[in-house]
Design a protein around this motif. Structure first.
Motif, PDB file in Angstrom:
ATOM      1  N   VAL A 133       0.827  -1.132   0.179  1.00 38.54           N
ATOM      2  CA  VAL A 133      -0.399   0.051  -0.047  1.00 38.54           C
ATOM      3  C   VAL A 133       0.882   1.403  -0.480  1.00 38.54           C
ATOM      4  N   VAL A 139      -7.554   3.078   0.611  1.00 39.62           N
ATOM      5  CA  VAL A 139      -7.729   1.720   0.582  1.00 39.62           C
ATOM      6  C   VAL A 139      -9.233   1.535   0.408  1.00 39.62           C
ATOM      7  N   VAL A 141     -10.842  -0.715   3.652  1.00 40.23           N
ATOM      8  CA  VAL A 141     -10.611  -1.528   5.005  1.00 40.23           C
ATOM      9  C   VAL A 141     -12.052  -1.603   5.835  1.00 40.23           C
ATOM     10  N   TYR A 143     -12.622  -1.849  10.416  1.00 34.06           N
ATOM     11  CA  TYR A 143     -11.976  -1.174  11.534  1.00 34.06           C
ATOM     12  C   TYR A 143     -12.747  -1.023  12.670  1.00 34.06           C
ATOM     13  N   ILE A 179      -0.663   1.609   8.022  1.00 31.20           N
ATOM     14  CA  ILE A 179      -1.838   1.134   6.468  1.00 31.20           C
ATOM     15  C   ILE A 179      -0.153   1.112   5.307  1.00 31.20           C
ATOM     16  N   GLU A 182       2.118  -1.875   4.175  1.00 29.85           N
ATOM     17  CA  GLU A 182       1.639  -2.943   4.745  1.00 29.85           C
ATOM     18  C   GLU A 182       1.166  -3.648   3.021  1.00 29.85           C
ATOM     19  N   VAL A 184      -1.779  -5.399   1.217  1.00 29.75           N
ATOM     20  CA  VAL A 184      -2.996  -5.796   0.411  1.00 29.75           C
ATOM     21  C   VAL A 184      -3.643  -7.943   1.286  1.00 29.75           C
ATOM     22  N   THR A 187      -3.988  -7.754   8.306  1.00 32.92           N
ATOM     23  CA  THR A 187      -4.742  -7.510   9.292  1.00 32.92           C
ATOM     24  C   THR A 187      -3.534  -6.349  10.270  1.00 32.92           C
ATOM     25  N   ILE A 217      -7.229  -3.050  12.087  1.00 32.11           N
ATOM     26  CA  ILE A 217      -7.960  -2.944  10.698  1.00 32.11           C
ATOM     27  C   ILE A 217      -7.594  -3.964   9.625  1.00 32.11           C
ATOM     28  N   LYS A 218      -8.228  -4.527   8.849  1.00 32.44           N
ATOM     29  CA  LYS A 218      -8.098  -5.036   7.359  1.00 32.44           C
ATOM     30  C   LYS A 218      -8.225  -4.381   6.585  1.00 32.44           C
ATOM     31  N   ILE A 219      -6.845  -5.209   5.737  1.00 26.80           N
ATOM     32  CA  ILE A 219      -7.414  -3.690   4.309  1.00 26.80           C
ATOM     33  C   ILE A 219      -6.782  -4.500   3.087  1.00 26.80           C
ATOM     34  N   ALA A 222      -6.513  -1.669  -2.362  1.00 22.76           N
ATOM     35  CA  ALA A 222      -5.818  -0.457  -2.177  1.00 22.76           C
ATOM     36  C   ALA A 222      -5.577  -0.225  -3.603  1.00 22.76           C
TER      37      ALA A 222
END
Length: 224
Positions: A133, A139, A141, A143, A179, A182, A184, A187, A217-219, A222
């Motif tokens: 990212v 993004v 997400v 969260y 974020i 990180e 995609v 978590t 957070i879960k991505i 992006a």
């Protein structure tokens, strides 16, 4: 008005929001305007167990509002109790233990209050296998945000079951730090200082100046 009527240590705080109450992210206008609070005593001393709660229409945006109708879903089921946290951290005061979301369950954040950090901490709970990212990305997400001072959930997309889209240059610095860089599918947990969150507080969200914040957070995706 958004209110957290019970901030006692050792309580589990659950929030609910009636349909139609508006949220405007970091600007705080209408932030959780219709939330109600139920506090339940916990057995452990000075501990607040927090699961996904108040529904957010956007995520802590500084500029443009996020899109609350992003593709995909956020799991709404409560996580199982008694598991081993994926991240534990002792702050300047208090501690936090985080278990990230799965495909079927929301995250779990266990805060020993008051929790605070002197430097923002980011921890990858599970690394995804997607692209990295970039700091300029938009993004999508799921969260949940928790106030370290009292363990209350002040923002969550998990209860609504839908992720949020937003540009990283439109959120608080601590969220950017969590974020950016990180991958995609990851978590991530972040414990951010007040300076990286709301330096002047956000009364409509129950956030005071100096409050440290914790996000799980879960991505999901992006795009540049």
């Amino acid at each position: 008005m958004y209110a957290l009527s019970n901030r006692a240590r050792g309580t589990a705080v659950k929030l609910s929001r009636p349909p139609g109450s508006a949220v405007n992210g970091l600007t705080g206008e209408g932030f959780f305007g219709g939330c109600s609070v139920t506090a339940v005593k916990l057995s452990g001393p000075r501990s607040a167990v927090v699961v996904a709660a108040c529904v957010a229409a956007t995520v802590l945006t500084l500029t443009a509002p996020g899109n609350a109708h992003a593709a995909g879903t956020c799991p709404t089921a409560a996580p199982p109790s008694g598991g081993t946290p994926e991240w534990t951290f002792s702050g300047a005061t208090g501690t936090v233990a985080v278990t990230g979301s799965t495909d079927k369950t929301a995250p779990l954040v266990n805060v020993t209050t008051p929790f605070s950090v002197s430097q923002t901490q980011v921890h990858t709970l599970h690394a995804g296998n997607g692209p990295i990212v970039l700091p300029t990305a938009t993004v999508s997400v799921c969260y949940m945000g928790v106030n370290g001072r009292d363990g209350s959930v002040f923002d969550s997309s998990y209860e609504r079951g839908a992720p949020v889209d937003f540009p990283l240059n439109g959120v608080v610095p601590g969220f950017q730090k969590a974020i950016t860089g990180e991958t995609v599918g990851s978590t991530v947990a972040v414990a951010m200082t007040s300076a990286d969150g709301y330096p002047n507080g956000q009364p409509s969200a129950g956030i005071r100046p100096g409050d440290s914040l914790v996000f799980a957070i879960k991505i999901l995706s992006a795009s540049s």
